[in-house]
Design an enzyme around this catalytic site. Structure first.
Site, PDB file in Angstrom:
ATOM      1  N   CYS A 195       7.104   1.299   3.305  1.00 30.67           N
ATOM      2  CA  CYS A 195       5.896   0.412   3.895  1.00 30.67           C
ATOM      3  C   CYS A 195       6.455  -1.000   4.071  1.00 30.67           C
ATOM      4  O   CYS A 195       6.611  -1.660   3.053  1.00 30.67           O
ATOM      5  CB  CYS A 195       4.605   0.584   2.955  1.00 30.67           C
ATOM      6  SG  CYS A 195       3.306  -0.237   3.897  1.00 30.67           S
ATOM      7  N   HIS A 221       8.865   8.067  12.325  1.00 33.99           N
ATOM      8  CA  HIS A 221       8.168   7.487  13.505  1.00 33.99           C
ATOM      9  C   HIS A 221       8.531   8.141  15.065  1.00 33.99           C
ATOM     10  O   HIS A 221       9.621   8.465  15.142  1.00 33.99           O
ATOM     11  CB  HIS A 221       8.485   5.961  13.536  1.00 33.99           C
ATOM     12  CG  HIS A 221       7.893   5.194  12.588  1.00 33.99           C
ATOM     13  ND1 HIS A 221       6.486   4.821  12.807  1.00 33.99           N
ATOM     14  CD2 HIS A 221       8.321   4.763  11.351  1.00 33.99           C
ATOM     15  CE1 HIS A 221       6.396   3.948  11.618  1.00 33.99           C
ATOM     16  NE2 HIS A 221       7.471   4.397  10.730  1.00 33.99           N
ATOM     17  N   GLU A 227      -1.060   5.514  11.804  1.00 31.96           N
ATOM     18  CA  GLU A 227      -0.151   5.727  10.460  1.00 31.96           C
ATOM     19  C   GLU A 227      -0.542   7.151   9.799  1.00 31.96           C
ATOM     20  O   GLU A 227      -1.751   7.566   9.607  1.00 31.96           O
ATOM     21  CB  GLU A 227      -0.316   4.527   9.706  1.00 31.96           C
ATOM     22  CG  GLU A 227       0.495   4.415   8.552  1.00 31.96           C
ATOM     23  CD  GLU A 227       0.550   3.141   7.967  1.00 31.96           C
ATOM     24  OE1 GLU A 227       1.213   2.994   6.803  1.00 31.96           O
ATOM     25  OE2 GLU A 227      -0.224   2.219   8.225  1.00 31.96           O
ATOM     26  N   CYS A 285       1.761  -2.151  11.048  1.00 33.35           N
ATOM     27  CA  CYS A 285       2.561  -1.214  10.652  1.00 33.35           C
ATOM     28  C   CYS A 285       3.909  -1.625  10.500  1.00 33.35           C
ATOM     29  O   CYS A 285       4.538  -1.855  11.541  1.00 33.35           O
ATOM     30  CB  CYS A 285       2.513   0.080  10.981  1.00 33.35           C
ATOM     31  SG  CYS A 285       3.615   1.261  10.299  1.00 33.35           S
ATOM     32  N   GLY A 314       6.678   0.686  11.530  1.00 29.14           N
ATOM     33  CA  GLY A 314       6.387   1.156  12.853  1.00 29.14           C
ATOM     34  C   GLY A 314       6.734   0.079  13.854  1.00 29.14           C
ATOM     35  O   GLY A 314       7.403   0.296  14.887  1.00 29.14           O
TER      36      GLY A 314
END
Length: 269
Positions: free
Chosen positions: A74, A151, A200, A209, A212
Site C-alpha cells: 500500500c 494492477h 481498489e 491509491c 495504483g
C-alpha cells in the site's frame, strides 16, 4: 486489553495504524480487521496497518483491506508509516522490502522494481501483459503490472466518464485474476501528467491509491512514452512518480496524521 492507534491518511486514503513493535497484540483475523475498518461500528478506514518487529529489516508492515483480506503493498500507507516513524528506514512487507524517507509533510518511498511477467501478476494463463487482448464493456487492452500488488491499467479518453463502480468489481473478481486485481482508469492530461481513478481490490473506489499511481506511471512511461517524473492526479490529490527501466519506482507525496485514540481489543474480537 487497551490498544493505542493512530488514524492517518494519504490524499484521503485513510488508515488505522497499530504499532505492535513493543505492545504485543493478539493474532489479527480477517474478522477483527474488517470490524476495526467498519465506518459505522468500528474506527473506520480503507486499510488497517500493523507494524511488527522484523528479523531482517527495521520493522515489518502488514496491510489489511477493509474487507479483512491481507494484501502485499500500500503506497499511501507506506508514506504515512514513514512520517510516523520519523526517519529513513528499509522495512519488510509481504510484497518485498521498501525504503522510506520522510520529508516535508510526507515521504518518498522506493517500492521496488515493477514486474510484467504474466505469472508475476498473476494471470490465469499466459498472455502479453503490455497489451492484453481482453476487455470489459468500454474498457479494453489494459497493461498489467505488479508493483508489490497486482494492477491493470486502462488508458481512456476521459477517466471520469467511466462507470468504475460498475466495471471495477467485475474486473477485480474476473477468473483471469486468481488473486483478484486492482483496476485503474487513466487519461493523459499533459505532457507528463495523468489523471487517475482506482477501484481498489478489497476496498472499492478510493480517493487515492499509491501503488495504483506507481503502476499507472510505469504503464504511461512504457506505452505513452512519457518521461518521468510523472504527476498522477487522483481525486484526493497529486503524487509524483519517478521510474527508469531496471530501477526501483520512487513515489513522493503527502501524508497526514488525523488523530490518536485507543480501544478495547475485545470490542472487535
Amino acid at each position: 486489553m487497551r490498544v493505542d492507534f493512530t488514524k492517518m491518511h494519504g490524499l484521503g486514503n485513510d488508515f488505522v495504524v497499530l504499532d505492535a513493535r513493543e505492545q504485543r497484540l493478539p493474532a489479527i483475523s480477517s474478522a477483527i480487521a474488517s470490524a476495526i475498518a467498519d465506518r459505522n461500528t468500528g474506527i473506520g478506514c480503507d486499510q488497517l496497518i500493523v507494524l511488527e518487529p522484523s528479523d531482517s529489516h527495521a520493522f515489518r508492515m502488514r496491510i489489511y483491506n477493509a474487507d479483512g483480506g491481507e494484501v502485499e503493498a500500500c503506497g499511501n500507507a507506506s508514506r504515512a508509516v514513514a512520517m510516523l516513524h520519523g526517519e529513513p528506514a528499509v522495512i519488510e512487507t509481504a510484497g518485498g522490502a521498501i525504503s522510506l524517507e520522510p520529508a516535508n509533510g510526507g515521504a518518498s518511498v522506493a517500492i521496488g522494481k515493477p514486474r510484467f511477467e504474466w505469472d508475476a501478476i498473476p494471470l490465469a494463463y499466459a498472455m502479453d501483459t503490455a497489451n492484453m487482448p481482453v476487455g470489459w464493456g468500454e474498457l479494453e487492452a489494459p497493461i498489467a503490472v505488479n508493483v508489490g500488488n497486482p494492477h491493470v491499467i486502462f488508458f481512456v479518453q476521459d477517466a471520469d466518464a467511466v462507470d468504475l463502480a460498475e466495471l471495477g468489481p467485475q474486473i477485480e473478481t474476473d477468473a483471469l485474476f486468481p488473486e483478484r486485481i486492482n483496476v485503474n482508469v487513466a487519461s493523459q492530461v499533459g505532457e507528463n501528467h495523468i489523471k487517475l481513478r482506482v477501484w481498489e481490490r478489497g476496498a472499492g473506489l478510493t480517493r487515492a491509491c499509491g501503488t495504483g499511481a506507481c503502476a499507472t506511471a510505469v504503464a504511461a512511461i512504457s506505452r505513452l512514452q512519457m518521461k518521468g517524473p510523472v504527476t498522477v492526479s487522483l481525486p484526493g490529490g497529486d503524487l509524483e512518480i519517478a521510474w527508469e527501466r531496471g530501477k526501483s519506482i520512487v513515489m513522493t507525496g503527502p501524508a497526514t496524521e488525523s488523530f490518536r485514540g485507543s480501544f478495547e481489543w475485545d470490542d472487535f474480537a
